[in-house]
Enzyme design. Structure first.
Site, PDB file in Angstrom:
ATOM      1  N   ASP A 135     -40.984 -19.307  35.498  1.00  0.00           N
ATOM      2  CA  ASP A 135     -42.407 -19.633  35.495  1.00  0.00           C
ATOM      3  C   ASP A 135     -42.641 -20.861  36.372  1.00  0.00           C
ATOM      4  O   ASP A 135     -42.093 -21.940  36.109  1.00  0.00           O
ATOM      5  CB  ASP A 135     -42.873 -19.899  34.060  1.00  0.00           C
ATOM      6  CG  ASP A 135     -44.383 -19.887  33.936  1.00  0.00           C
ATOM      7  OD1 ASP A 135     -45.048 -19.387  34.856  1.00  0.00           O
ATOM      8  OD2 ASP A 135     -44.894 -20.372  32.911  1.00  0.00           O
TER       9      ASP A 135
ATOM     10  N   PHE B  98     -45.453 -23.447  38.718  1.00  0.00           N
ATOM     11  CA  PHE B  98     -46.553 -24.364  38.402  1.00  0.00           C
ATOM     12  C   PHE B  98     -47.417 -24.506  39.656  1.00  0.00           C
ATOM     13  O   PHE B  98     -47.753 -25.598  40.077  1.00  0.00           O
ATOM     14  CB  PHE B  98     -45.946 -25.718  37.984  1.00  0.00           C
ATOM     15  CG  PHE B  98     -46.864 -26.641  37.245  1.00  0.00           C
ATOM     16  CD1 PHE B  98     -47.789 -26.185  36.325  1.00  0.00           C
ATOM     17  CD2 PHE B  98     -46.776 -28.014  37.453  1.00  0.00           C
ATOM     18  CE1 PHE B  98     -48.618 -27.056  35.640  1.00  0.00           C
ATOM     19  CE2 PHE B  98     -47.585 -28.903  36.772  1.00  0.00           C
ATOM     20  CZ  PHE B  98     -48.505 -28.426  35.865  1.00  0.00           C
TER      21      PHE B  98
ATOM     22  N   HIS C 153     -55.068 -26.552  37.949  1.00  0.00           N
ATOM     23  CA  HIS C 153     -54.583 -26.719  36.570  1.00  0.00           C
ATOM     24  C   HIS C 153     -53.675 -27.950  36.469  1.00  0.00           C
ATOM     25  O   HIS C 153     -53.808 -28.750  35.532  1.00  0.00           O
ATOM     26  CB  HIS C 153     -53.822 -25.466  36.142  1.00  0.00           C
ATOM     27  CG  HIS C 153     -53.104 -25.606  34.839  1.00  0.00           C
ATOM     28  ND1 HIS C 153     -53.749 -25.601  33.617  1.00  0.00           N
ATOM     29  CD2 HIS C 153     -51.777 -25.779  34.555  1.00  0.00           C
ATOM     30  CE1 HIS C 153     -52.859 -25.745  32.644  1.00  0.00           C
ATOM     31  NE2 HIS C 153     -51.657 -25.858  33.186  1.00  0.00           N
TER      32      HIS C 153
ATOM     33  N   ARG D 205     -52.090 -38.270  31.963  1.00  0.00           N
ATOM     34  CA  ARG D 205     -51.681 -39.521  32.616  1.00  0.00           C
ATOM     35  C   ARG D 205     -52.844 -40.335  33.167  1.00  0.00           C
ATOM     36  O   ARG D 205     -52.632 -41.446  33.655  1.00  0.00           O
ATOM     37  CB  ARG D 205     -50.695 -39.209  33.758  1.00  0.00           C
ATOM     38  CG  ARG D 205     -49.373 -38.645  33.313  1.00  0.00           C
ATOM     39  CD  ARG D 205     -48.433 -38.434  34.480  1.00  0.00           C
ATOM     40  NE  ARG D 205     -48.944 -37.438  35.420  1.00  0.00           N
ATOM     41  CZ  ARG D 205     -48.789 -36.123  35.267  1.00  0.00           C
ATOM     42  NH1 ARG D 205     -48.121 -35.662  34.210  1.00  0.00           N
ATOM     43  NH2 ARG D 205     -49.278 -35.272  36.144  1.00  0.00           N
TER      44      ARG D 205
ATOM     45  N   GLU E 110     -52.403 -18.997  29.065  1.00  0.00           N
ATOM     46  CA  GLU E 110     -52.216 -19.431  30.444  1.00  0.00           C
ATOM     47  C   GLU E 110     -52.397 -18.210  31.327  1.00  0.00           C
ATOM     48  O   GLU E 110     -51.606 -17.260  31.275  1.00  0.00           O
ATOM     49  CB  GLU E 110     -50.845 -20.087  30.651  1.00  0.00           C
ATOM     50  CG  GLU E 110     -50.739 -21.436  29.967  1.00  0.00           C
ATOM     51  CD  GLU E 110     -49.624 -22.312  30.521  1.00  0.00           C
ATOM     52  OE1 GLU E 110     -48.850 -21.833  31.381  1.00  0.00           O
ATOM     53  OE2 GLU E 110     -49.531 -23.472  30.085  1.00  0.00           O
TER      54      GLU E 110
ATOM     55  N   GLU F 187     -52.052 -16.214  34.442  1.00  0.00           N
ATOM     56  CA  GLU F 187     -51.096 -16.261  35.548  1.00  0.00           C
ATOM     57  C   GLU F 187     -50.975 -14.896  36.226  1.00  0.00           C
ATOM     58  O   GLU F 187     -51.392 -13.868  35.682  1.00  0.00           O
ATOM     59  CB  GLU F 187     -49.719 -16.706  35.049  1.00  0.00           C
ATOM     60  CG  GLU F 187     -49.740 -18.020  34.278  1.00  0.00           C
ATOM     61  CD  GLU F 187     -48.363 -18.605  34.038  1.00  0.00           C
ATOM     62  OE1 GLU F 187     -47.416 -18.210  34.756  1.00  0.00           O
ATOM     63  OE2 GLU F 187     -48.228 -19.459  33.134  1.00  0.00           O
TER      64      GLU F 187
ATOM     65  N   ASP G  17     -49.033 -16.378  29.736  1.00  0.00           N
ATOM     66  CA  ASP G  17     -47.927 -17.202  29.240  1.00  0.00           C
ATOM     67  C   ASP G  17     -48.431 -18.026  28.059  1.00  0.00           C
ATOM     68  O   ASP G  17     -48.793 -19.189  28.193  1.00  0.00           O
ATOM     69  CB  ASP G  17     -47.412 -18.097  30.366  1.00  0.00           C
ATOM     70  CG  ASP G  17     -46.259 -18.968  29.929  1.00  0.00           C
ATOM     71  OD1 ASP G  17     -45.454 -18.510  29.108  1.00  0.00           O
ATOM     72  OD2 ASP G  17     -46.167 -20.118  30.407  1.00  0.00           O
TER      73      ASP G  17
ATOM     74  N   ARG H   7     -49.419 -25.795  22.307  1.00  0.00           N
ATOM     75  CA  ARG H   7     -49.569 -27.103  22.949  1.00  0.00           C
ATOM     76  C   ARG H   7     -49.026 -28.245  22.087  1.00  0.00           C
ATOM     77  O   ARG H   7     -48.488 -29.221  22.635  1.00  0.00           O
ATOM     78  CB  ARG H   7     -51.041 -27.354  23.279  1.00  0.00           C
ATOM     79  CG  ARG H   7     -51.666 -26.357  24.233  1.00  0.00           C
ATOM     80  CD  ARG H   7     -51.002 -26.368  25.580  1.00  0.00           C
ATOM     81  NE  ARG H   7     -51.691 -25.457  26.515  1.00  0.00           N
ATOM     82  CZ  ARG H   7     -51.233 -25.144  27.710  1.00  0.00           C
ATOM     83  NH1 ARG H   7     -50.096 -25.667  28.140  1.00  0.00           N
ATOM     84  NH2 ARG H   7     -51.888 -24.305  28.494  1.00  0.00           N
TER      85      ARG H   7
ATOM     86  N   GLN I  83     -45.309 -28.084  22.233  1.00  0.00           N
ATOM     87  CA  GLN I  83     -44.931 -28.462  23.595  1.00  0.00           C
ATOM     88  C   GLN I  83     -44.979 -29.972  23.794  1.00  0.00           C
ATOM     89  O   GLN I  83     -44.088 -30.557  24.423  1.00  0.00           O
ATOM     90  CB  GLN I  83     -45.859 -27.768  24.597  1.00  0.00           C
ATOM     91  CG  GLN I  83     -45.529 -28.041  26.058  1.00  0.00           C
ATOM     92  CD  GLN I  83     -46.488 -27.316  27.004  1.00  0.00           C
ATOM     93  OE1 GLN I  83     -47.400 -26.608  26.565  1.00  0.00           O
ATOM     94  NE2 GLN I  83     -46.289 -27.476  28.290  1.00  0.00           N
TER      95      GLN I  83
ATOM     96  N   TYR J 107     -41.249 -31.391  25.058  1.00  0.00           N
ATOM     97  CA  TYR J 107     -41.037 -31.171  26.498  1.00  0.00           C
ATOM     98  C   TYR J 107     -40.357 -32.335  27.223  1.00  0.00           C
ATOM     99  O   TYR J 107     -39.915 -32.180  28.366  1.00  0.00           O
ATOM    100  CB  TYR J 107     -42.354 -30.807  27.187  1.00  0.00           C
ATOM    101  CG  TYR J 107     -43.210 -31.957  27.635  1.00  0.00           C
ATOM    102  CD1 TYR J 107     -43.267 -32.320  28.984  1.00  0.00           C
ATOM    103  CD2 TYR J 107     -43.989 -32.662  26.728  1.00  0.00           C
ATOM    104  CE1 TYR J 107     -44.076 -33.361  29.397  1.00  0.00           C
ATOM    105  CE2 TYR J 107     -44.796 -33.695  27.134  1.00  0.00           C
ATOM    106  CZ  TYR J 107     -44.841 -34.043  28.476  1.00  0.00           C
ATOM    107  OH  TYR J 107     -45.642 -35.083  28.886  1.00  0.00           O
TER     108      TYR J 107
ATOM    109  N   LYS K 125     -42.940 -22.046  24.410  1.00  0.00           N
ATOM    110  CA  LYS K 125     -43.212 -21.014  25.403  1.00  0.00           C
ATOM    111  C   LYS K 125     -42.442 -19.717  25.176  1.00  0.00           C
ATOM    112  O   LYS K 125     -42.787 -18.700  25.780  1.00  0.00           O
ATOM    113  CB  LYS K 125     -42.843 -21.541  26.799  1.00  0.00           C
ATOM    114  CG  LYS K 125     -43.667 -22.729  27.264  1.00  0.00           C
ATOM    115  CD  LYS K 125     -44.989 -22.286  27.821  1.00  0.00           C
ATOM    116  CE  LYS K 125     -45.670 -23.419  28.577  1.00  0.00           C
ATOM    117  NZ  LYS K 125     -46.909 -22.979  29.228  1.00  0.00           N
TER     118      LYS K 125
ATOM    119  N   THR L  66     -44.726 -13.630  25.892  1.00  0.00           N
ATOM    120  CA  THR L  66     -45.411 -13.623  27.183  1.00  0.00           C
ATOM    121  C   THR L  66     -45.896 -12.198  27.405  1.00  0.00           C
ATOM    122  O   THR L  66     -45.090 -11.267  27.413  1.00  0.00           O
ATOM    123  CB  THR L  66     -44.469 -14.035  28.331  1.00  0.00           C
ATOM    124  OG1 THR L  66     -43.967 -15.346  28.095  1.00  0.00           O
ATOM    125  CG2 THR L  66     -45.208 -14.014  29.665  1.00  0.00           C
TER     126      THR L  66
ATOM    127  N   THR M  30     -50.357 -21.467  35.619  1.00  0.00           N
ATOM    128  CA  THR M  30     -51.769 -21.273  35.287  1.00  0.00           C
ATOM    129  C   THR M  30     -52.658 -21.383  36.513  1.00  0.00           C
ATOM    130  O   THR M  30     -52.574 -22.345  37.282  1.00  0.00           O
ATOM    131  CB  THR M  30     -52.207 -22.301  34.236  1.00  0.00           C
ATOM    132  OG1 THR M  30     -51.314 -22.231  33.127  1.00  0.00           O
ATOM    133  CG2 THR M  30     -53.620 -22.017  33.755  1.00  0.00           C
TER     134      THR M  30
ATOM    135  N   GLU N  85     -57.685 -27.006  29.174  1.00  0.00           N
ATOM    136  CA  GLU N  85     -58.506 -27.560  30.249  1.00  0.00           C
ATOM    137  C   GLU N  85     -59.976 -27.566  29.866  1.00  0.00           C
ATOM    138  O   GLU N  85     -60.698 -28.544  30.100  1.00  0.00           O
ATOM    139  CB  GLU N  85     -58.317 -26.753  31.529  1.00  0.00           C
ATOM    140  CG  GLU N  85     -56.940 -26.823  32.143  1.00  0.00           C
ATOM    141  CD  GLU N  85     -56.806 -25.864  33.308  1.00  0.00           C
ATOM    142  OE1 GLU N  85     -57.251 -26.218  34.420  1.00  0.00           O
ATOM    143  OE2 GLU N  85     -56.293 -24.740  33.098  1.00  0.00           O
TER     144      GLU N  85
END
Length: 434
Positions: free
Chosen positions: A137, A139, A144, A153, A213, A215, A247, A251, A254, A258, A267, A271, A364, A378
């Site tokens: 998978d 990114f 996204h 962040r 997600e 995808e 996917d 959250r 995760q 992670y 995850k 799927t 995503t 999001e």
């Protein structure tokens, strides 16, 4: 060969499975429970095992020594024949299904063969189309990635320093890939009780932040030897076709797990992929350019072709158990910064040997405006806002009994759409422990 969109098989306007498409999948029926390859045309599936047994490929000499691939329970054998063969078989089947070609009567006028091989879609069971050895998978959805970076962040540096230089990815779990129409249980795992506490203490519980997600994925049809990278400018010949991918993501699980190695339990529980593989050649007319970057790529990622991604229209719908359908998102698969050729070139550049049936997913796909995001996290700004649904309902994340359906298609001519059908799953309650 003819370019007409007219078929002797009835195809309703707006069908994803026009004669311009001819996607491949694996089906079974109550009468014939052994899974076999098929193609979708309108509201029917053409059973290629029955078609081959009934001498349906008599007009295609080049496939005569490979007819066994149409009796196998996956598409791996057919995929391994390579894109020139895929192209030829698809074109031949288009001629068989058209009204005005020399091969149009092979099936149309053979009532016995037609009755055995042309089956209404509502009478077939779809299966995962490939034996998937590995699933990676990526990114590649920069919108996204930027939104998530701002949530996690702050706005100053939403993207990690490597993002526009390297196609970031992680290895996911192939055994939990499920076909459209399947159900799955809400996952459980370790969830942080109080993220603001000085001492971090997790609890074990079902996820409260189950997300989607949106995808796109591609299956590979060519192997490379261990230690031999796939050059970016020939990587497209290794792409068999595409499917829609959801996917699913937990959250809260995760967020706790992670660091430092990335997603795991959050995850690997499910799927969902769409049932029909749309061949790369069917998508060729819809190529466009990926999103631009302000960074220079290293030479091994530089593609000669400018149009390197597909403009596939994508839509996400949510159906609660107690309310009407709400469309959550509309976007395009072109909203990525890396092409699948670049993903494959990077995946193999260190010498990784790819195999037929390997699945690569885009990550995503989101636009930049409200209603174009490919995930709930999001839309709800990291769980801080509610999402208004039709019927007066609200969501932050998904509840038990919710069903998510993703659809994707190319083109505007309602008689010549190239689409994927549905990618849908229903969420069941978590399995209770002892």
């Amino acid at each position: 060969m003819s370019n007409t969109t007219t078929s002797w098989v009835p195809i309703p306007p707006g069908s994803h499975f026009s004669i311009a498409n001819i996607p491949f999948g694996i089906i079974s029926t109550e009468e014939r429970p052994a899974p076999v390859p098929a193609v979708a045309i309108g509201e029917h599936a053409l059973d290629l095992a029955q078609f081959a047994t009934g001498n349906g490929f008599s007009g295609l000499d080049n496939i005569s020594s490979h007819l066994n691939v149409f009796s196998e329970p996956t598409l791996n054998g057919f995929a391994a024949l390579g894109r020139p063969v895929h192209r030829e078989v698809r074109a031949y089947l288009q001629d068989v299904l058209r009204s005005d070609t020399q091969f149009g009567r092979i099936l149309k006028d053979n009532e016995e063969l037609r009755q055995k091989s042309l089956i209404p879609l509502n009478k077939v069971q779809n299966h995962v189309p490939m034996t998937i050895g590995d699933y990676t998978d990526f990114f590649a959805g920069v919108n996204h990635a930027s939104t998530m970076g701002r949530i996690l962040r702050g706005a100053a540096n939403p993207l990690q320093p490597n993002y526009l230089h390297v196609p970031v990815a992680y290895h996911s779990r192939s055994s939990s890939i499920i076909i459209s129409g399947s159900q799955f249980h809400r996952p459980s795992g370790q969830v942080l009780q109080d993220p603001t506490a000085e001492v971090k203490e997790p609890k074990f519980s079902p996820t409260n932040r189950l997300d989607i997600e949106l995808e796109l994925g591609v299956f590979l049809c060519r192997e490379n030897k261990l230690g031999v990278p796939v050059p970016v400018n020939s990587a497209e010949e290794a792409i068999f076709g595409a499917v829609i991918v959801n996917d699913w993501s937990a959250r809260d699980i995760q967020a706790w797990e992670y660091v430092p190695l990335g997603p795991f339990i959050a995850k690997n529980f499910a799927t969902t992929i769409s049932s029909w593989v749309v061949l790369a050649d069917a998508l060729e007319p819809f190529l466009t350019s990926s999103l631009q970057r302000d960074r220079q790529m290293l030479p091994y990622l530089q593609e000669k072709r400018v149009e390197n991604v597909w403009d596939i229209q994508l839509r996400v719908d949510l159906k609660p158990s107690n309310g009407p359908i709400t469309t959550l998102s509309r976007t395009s698969a072109k909203n990525v910064v890396w092409s699948f050729a670049q993903m494959l070139a990077h995946h193999s550049v260190g010498g990784c040997n790819m195999r037929v049936g390997d699945l690569l997913a885009s990550g995503t796909i989101s636009g930049t405006e409200h209603g174009t995001q490919g995930s709930l996290v999001e839309q709800n700004k990291g769980g801080k806002e509610v999402i208004q649904l039709n019927g007066g309902l609200e969501r932050k994340f998904l509840e038990d009994g919710d069903s998510i359906t993703i659809t994707g298609w190319c083109g505007h001519d309602q008689n010549a759409l190239v689409g994927f059908g549905d990618c849908s799953s229903l969420i069941l309650p978590a399995v209770q422990g002892d």
